[in-house]
Motif scaffolding. Structure first.
Motif, PDB file in Angstrom:
ATOM      1  N   ALA A  12       8.630  14.250   5.721  1.00 50.32           N
ATOM      2  CA  ALA A  12       8.578  14.472   7.168  1.00 50.32           C
ATOM      3  C   ALA A  12       8.939  15.925   7.485  1.00 50.32           C
ATOM      4  N   ASN A  13       8.198  16.514   8.441  1.00 51.12           N
ATOM      5  CA  ASN A  13       8.376  17.906   8.870  1.00 51.12           C
ATOM      6  C   ASN A  13       8.024  18.902   7.771  1.00 51.12           C
ATOM      7  N   HIS A  14       7.136  18.520   6.862  1.00 49.07           N
ATOM      8  CA  HIS A  14       6.563  19.420   5.876  1.00 49.07           C
ATOM      9  C   HIS A  14       5.055  19.519   6.109  1.00 49.07           C
ATOM     10  N   VAL A  15       4.434  20.519   5.489  1.00 44.46           N
ATOM     11  CA  VAL A  15       2.987  20.724   5.577  1.00 44.46           C
ATOM     12  C   VAL A  15       2.358  20.336   4.244  1.00 44.46           C
ATOM     13  N   ILE A  16       1.295  19.557   4.294  1.00 45.89           N
ATOM     14  CA  ILE A  16       0.622  19.090   3.078  1.00 45.89           C
ATOM     15  C   ILE A  16      -0.057  20.267   2.384  1.00 45.89           C
ATOM     16  N   ALA A  17       0.182  20.370   1.062  1.00 44.02           N
ATOM     17  CA  ALA A  17      -0.251  21.549   0.308  1.00 44.02           C
ATOM     18  C   ALA A  17      -1.643  21.408  -0.292  1.00 44.02           C
ATOM     19  N   SER A  18      -2.186  20.195  -0.390  1.00 44.27           N
ATOM     20  CA  SER A  18      -3.547  20.006  -0.894  1.00 44.27           C
ATOM     21  C   SER A  18      -4.104  18.711  -0.326  1.00 44.27           C
ATOM     22  N   ASP A  19      -5.425  18.617  -0.301  1.00 51.55           N
ATOM     23  CA  ASP A  19      -6.059  17.408   0.235  1.00 51.55           C
ATOM     24  C   ASP A  19      -5.536  16.165  -0.472  1.00 51.55           C
ATOM     25  N   ILE A  20      -5.286  15.105   0.288  1.00 48.61           N
ATOM     26  CA  ILE A  20      -4.790  13.848  -0.287  1.00 48.61           C
ATOM     27  C   ILE A  20      -5.854  12.776  -0.099  1.00 48.61           C
ATOM     28  N   HIS A  21      -6.220  12.121  -1.208  1.00 47.47           N
ATOM     29  CA  HIS A  21      -7.223  11.057  -1.195  1.00 47.47           C
ATOM     30  C   HIS A  21      -6.570   9.709  -1.490  1.00 47.47           C
ATOM     31  N   ALA A  22      -7.147   8.664  -0.943  1.00 50.16           N
ATOM     32  CA  ALA A  22      -6.566   7.325  -1.064  1.00 50.16           C
ATOM     33  C   ALA A  22      -6.614   6.822  -2.501  1.00 50.16           C
ATOM     34  N   LEU A  23      -5.474   6.355  -2.993  1.00 50.23           N
ATOM     35  CA  LEU A  23      -5.418   5.736  -4.319  1.00 50.23           C
ATOM     36  C   LEU A  23      -5.734   4.243  -4.250  1.00 50.23           C
ATOM     37  N   GLU A  24      -5.644   3.668  -3.066  1.00 46.42           N
ATOM     38  CA  GLU A  24      -5.932   2.245  -2.861  1.00 46.42           C
ATOM     39  C   GLU A  24      -6.721   2.094  -1.569  1.00 46.42           C
ATOM     40  N   ALA A  25      -7.605   1.091  -1.533  1.00 49.66           N
ATOM     41  CA  ALA A  25      -8.355   0.789  -0.318  1.00 49.66           C
ATOM     42  C   ALA A  25      -7.469  -0.010   0.629  1.00 49.66           C
ATOM     43  N   VAL A  26      -7.708   0.116   1.920  1.00 51.79           N
ATOM     44  CA  VAL A  26      -6.971  -0.643   2.933  1.00 51.79           C
ATOM     45  C   VAL A  26      -7.985  -1.290   3.877  1.00 51.79           C
ATOM     46  N   PRO A  27      -8.012  -2.651   3.934  1.00 55.21           N
ATOM     47  CA  PRO A  27      -7.279  -3.553   3.034  1.00 55.21           C
ATOM     48  C   PRO A  27      -7.939  -3.616   1.662  1.00 55.21           C
ATOM     49  N   ALA A  28      -7.195  -4.135   0.720  1.00 53.45           N
ATOM     50  CA  ALA A  28      -7.729  -4.245  -0.637  1.00 53.45           C
ATOM     51  C   ALA A  28      -8.558  -5.509  -0.809  1.00 53.45           C
ATOM     52  N   TYR A  29      -8.595  -6.370   0.186  1.00 53.14           N
ATOM     53  CA  TYR A  29      -9.288  -7.660   0.107  1.00 53.14           C
ATOM     54  C   TYR A  29      -9.852  -7.975   1.489  1.00 53.14           C
ATOM     55  N   ARG A  30     -10.720  -9.015   1.569  1.00 54.09           N
ATOM     56  CA  ARG A  30     -11.205  -9.481   2.873  1.00 54.09           C
ATOM     57  C   ARG A  30     -10.052 -10.197   3.557  1.00 54.09           C
ATOM     58  N   ALA A  31      -9.749  -9.790   4.783  1.00 52.77           N
ATOM     59  CA  ALA A  31      -8.579 -10.324   5.468  1.00 52.77           C
ATOM     60  C   ALA A  31      -8.949 -10.808   6.862  1.00 52.77           C
ATOM     61  N   SER A  32      -8.172 -11.781   7.337  1.00 50.34           N
ATOM     62  CA  SER A  32      -8.378 -12.305   8.679  1.00 50.34           C
ATOM     63  C   SER A  32      -7.696 -11.402   9.696  1.00 50.34           C
ATOM     64  N   ILE A  33      -8.323 -11.243  10.852  1.00 48.18           N
ATOM     65  CA  ILE A  33      -7.704 -10.450  11.907  1.00 48.18           C
ATOM     66  C   ILE A  33      -7.153 -11.335  13.027  1.00 48.18           C
ATOM     67  N   VAL A  34      -7.207 -12.661  12.824  1.00 44.44           N
ATOM     68  CA  VAL A  34      -6.654 -13.595  13.811  1.00 44.44           C
ATOM     69  C   VAL A  34      -5.991 -14.757  13.076  1.00 44.44           C
ATOM     70  N   ASP A  35      -5.206 -15.553  13.805  1.00 39.87           N
ATOM     71  CA  ASP A  35      -4.735 -16.845  13.308  1.00 39.87           C
ATOM     72  C   ASP A  35      -5.836 -17.871  13.576  1.00 39.87           C
ATOM     73  N   GLY A  36      -6.151 -18.708  12.577  1.00 41.12           N
ATOM     74  CA  GLY A  36      -7.210 -19.694  12.761  1.00 41.12           C
ATOM     75  C   GLY A  36      -7.549 -20.394  11.466  1.00 41.12           C
ATOM     76  N   TYR A  37      -8.858 -20.557  11.242  1.00 41.54           N
ATOM     77  CA  TYR A  37      -9.308 -21.316  10.080  1.00 41.54           C
ATOM     78  C   TYR A  37     -10.473 -20.585   9.409  1.00 41.54           C
ATOM     79  N   ALA A  38     -10.347 -20.375   8.080  1.00 38.31           N
ATOM     80  CA  ALA A  38     -11.428 -19.771   7.302  1.00 38.31           C
ATOM     81  C   ALA A  38     -12.507 -20.815   7.091  1.00 38.31           C
ATOM     82  N   VAL A  39     -13.751 -20.415   7.333  1.00 40.09           N
ATOM     83  CA  VAL A  39     -14.859 -21.372   7.272  1.00 40.09           C
ATOM     84  C   VAL A  39     -16.016 -20.775   6.498  1.00 40.09           C
TER      85      VAL A  39
END
Length: 685
Positions: free
Chosen positions: A273-300
């Motif tokens: 925090a309160n520092h400047v990034i010194a080189s481009d940063i690329h994602a090491l993991e996807a977000v989300p890493a899986y198919r996810a629900s965006i509501v409470d309910g039932y998978a069909v």
């Protein structure tokens, strides 16, 4: 170090759009080469010559090539062109930031030579000085003017170049000024000018008895003037020996000397925090890493509309599984004809392709214990494949750029959250400098001192103000209070400066006071005479803050033993001056050192004046104001009152500096003016 007998290497830089496109049109280069050859005796080698257009970057790159590359070093660089007042004439602006040590005497000599020929000689804007070990002179673009300017100083230039290259000055000056004049082939003329000016005779008497003012003493016969504080008031400088720079020129000098940002790595939480990034940063993991629900309910399993294989989605289905967001493993695959209860953020079971919101369902039956639904009715057939599903990488794709180099990691948490979500454990950042703050003066009394003020004593308000200001910028790894250094000799100021730079491992020291012309204004002589430092500028054309000083000193590193250049900002002692100049000069240096390459000081905005403000015809003024948001969405600026540099009250509510143009008269209420934002805009005015 260069031998006195070795020929010196000159370089000629021709600055011209026309000559860059067609080198055959250039005349000045050949004339300067012939002048060096004919009048420089055997002191110069064949010059390097290069042509560049009127482009600051191209000009600076050419000069740096001849000064900073040890394989291409020139002893002297002459530029020709771009020193006038035309819009494209930018040579002085390009060269001035490169100068480490100005040479105002050479400028005066060249202008004097031009003025003997024509009053229009005053229309040239020459620059002269030393960068590294090379002397730099800017000459007019006119071949005749360039030759005359060079001739005015040519015979002294070998001496200057040898000194700049490291020759022993004591040996060179054996025999005094007379010997130097004899060696250079110049003599003291009746006008008391000891330079070889071209002989253009003009009669200035005209029968009026008026003649050119003439001093009746020689420089060597006059009492010495010095910055040595031990010599007493009668022998110190009667006026500042430092050339006056504009604010933009001063900032350019600072940015030239401020060290480049240094890279390190920090663990993700919470250090970056309160520092400047010194080189481009690329994602090491996807977000989300899986198919996810965006509501409470039932998978069909929504049937393919083009196929009759699957039953419709509307109806009653057994609940085969439950998928929670906190699950450590994937739920079992969904079997045709069943559904799975799912919470927001939880992974979809294999084979499921949509989620029905809980609002679109009803419980038909429960399990034997009554705690779970056994069957659930889906009340709609309108759900489509992909509905309420967040696909893998839909927020952040694997290997995608999430934060580019130069991003400032705020303490608000957004950047840290993105880095954590993308699997970043260590963050490349630029290191932050360590800075110390020091007040100077026998009259200055710390706020912690319980003894009432007496005589000419004053409370130290500068140091607390600057400590707060520097900490608020969040650009330093440490802000150290160095206390108060006394004026009274011996060595108090030098001791505190050396101790701060070495013992506290500081990169920068900011001082207040001791930068004017009084006999106890000791900062400049202490830096130059006692610490072997260099004053890069000692005056700035601004109000308040004229005596602002910027210097560097070589200090041995306590770890490596190597000498490192440390920076000293000598700010004026008046409270308003100290805060204004810190914002204008210290901030850009810190921004460069922490990697904010695109930032150059305070944010600039246009504001509408709520009252008339008087301008200063001699200097640009930085007027303390309160900037608020108007009802129409525009920005309004109200003065904080009387602007005397010693008036602390003018700072109390100010969040901006109004940049008043250098001119006579007033800016009237309702006029627009540029302002520099020191803090956030307040609410509606």
């Amino acid at each position: 170090m260069q031998s006195n007998a070795s020929p010196l290497r000159p370089a000629i830089l021709i600055i011209s759009e026309t000559a860059f496109k067609d080198p055959a049109t250039d005349k000045a280069g050949n004339i300067l080469r012939e002048t060096l050859k004919a009048e420089g005796s055997d002191k110069w080698t064949e010059p390097w010559i290069e042509i560049v257009p009127d482009d600051a970057t191209r000009i600076q790159n050419a000069v740096r090539k001849w000064t900073d590359d040890e394989h291409n070093n020139a002893n002297m660089i002459i530029t020709t062109g771009g020193t006038g007042f035309a819009v494209k004439d930018i040579t002085p602006e390009a060269i001035a930031p490169l100068i480490h040590r100005p040479a105002p005497g050479l400028i005066h000599a060249m202008l004097a030579a031009s003025l003997e020929i024509t009053p229009f000689g005053a229309m040239s804007r020459p620059v002269a000085g030393v960068r590294g070990k090379a002397l730099i002179l800017t000459l007019p673009g006119s071949p005749k003017g360039a030759k005359e300017n060079l001739q005015a100083v040519l015979k002294m230039l070998p001496h200057a170049c040898l000194q700049a290259a490291g020759a022993d000055s004591r040996t060179m000056h054996t025999g005094g000024v007379k010997k130097l004049e004899e060696d250079a082939g110049v003599s003291t003329r009746s006008e008391n000018v000891s330079i070889a000016l071209p002989h253009h005779h003009h009669d200035h008497h005209h029968g009026h008895g008026h003649k050119i003012p003439q001093a009746h003493t020689k420089p060597e016969d006059r009492p010495p003037r010095s910055n040595d504080p031990t010599l007493g008031a009668s022998q110190r400088h009667r006026s500042s020996p430092y050339p006056m720079l504009s604010v933009s020129e001063a900032v350019s000098v600072i940015l030239e000397r401020a060290p480049a940002a240094v890279t390190t790595s920090l663990p993700l939480s919470p250090a970056p925090a309160n520092h400047v990034i010194a080189s481009d940063i690329h994602a090491l993991e996807a977000v989300p890493a899986y198919r996810a629900s965006i509501v409470d309910g039932y998978a069909v399993m929504v049937p393919d509309k083009a196929s009759q294989k699957h039953v419709g989605i509307k109806g009653t289905f057994p609940v085969a599984a439950v998928s929670h967001a906190q699950a450590s493993s994937m739920p079992p695959p969904l079997v045709e004809g069943t559904i799975a209860r799912i919470t927001t953020g939880a992974p979809l079971p294999a084979n499921a392709n949509a989620v029905v919101m809980v609002e679109d369902t009803a419980v038909v039956s429960t399990t034997a214990n009554g705690f779970e639904e056994a069957t659930v009715e889906i009340l709609t057939d309108a759900v489509e494949a992909g509905e309420n599903v967040r696909e893998p990488g839909s927020d952040i794709q694997l290997n995608s750029l999430i934060l580019p180099k130069g991003t400032f990691i705020t303490s608000l948490g957004g950047e840290i959250g993105v880095l954590a979500a993308a699997g970043i454990r260590t963050v490349p950042v630029f290191t932050k400098p360590r800075i110390g703050v020091l007040s100077t003066g026998d009259e200055v009394t710390d706020i912690s001192d319980p003894i009432p003020l007496s005589g000419g004593q004053i409370r130290d308000s500068n140091r607390p103000s600057l400590l707060s200001l520097l900490q608020g910028w969040n650009l330093c790894s440490a802000v150290i209070d160095l206390g108060i250094a006394r004026d009274t000799p011996p060595g108090s100021l030098e001791t505190v400066l050396r101790s701060g730079l070495a013992n506290h491992n500081l990169d920068i020291i900011v001082t207040t006071g001791g930068v004017s012309m009084g006999e106890l204004d000791l900062l400049k002589p202490t830096i130059e005479r006692s610490m072997g430092g260099t004053i890069h500028f000692g005056r700035v054309s601004m109000k308040p803050g004229k005596p602002t000083t910027f210097a560097s000193v070589p200090i041995k590193d306590t770890v490596s033993g190597d000498r490192r250049e440390k920076l000293i900002f000598g700010l004026p002692g008046n409270p308003a001056s100290a805060v204004v100049t810190a914002n204008l000069f210290v901030l850009p240096a810190l921004q460069k050192m922490v990697g904010l390459g695109g930032k150059r000081g305070l944010e600039r905005v246009m504001v509408r004046l709520e009252g008339r403000v008087k301008c200063d015809k001699a200097r640009v003024e930085y007027h303390r104001v309160v900037v608020s948001c108007g009802r129409d969405g525009g920005l309004l600026a109200a003065s904080t009152g009387m602007q005397r540099s010693s008036r602390v009250g003018s700072l109390a509510s100010a969040n901006a500096l109004l940049v008043l143009p250098q001119r006579e008269g007033w800016l009237e209420k309702g006029e627009m003016c540029e302002a520099l934002m020191m803090g956030p805009v307040i609410g509606f005015g």
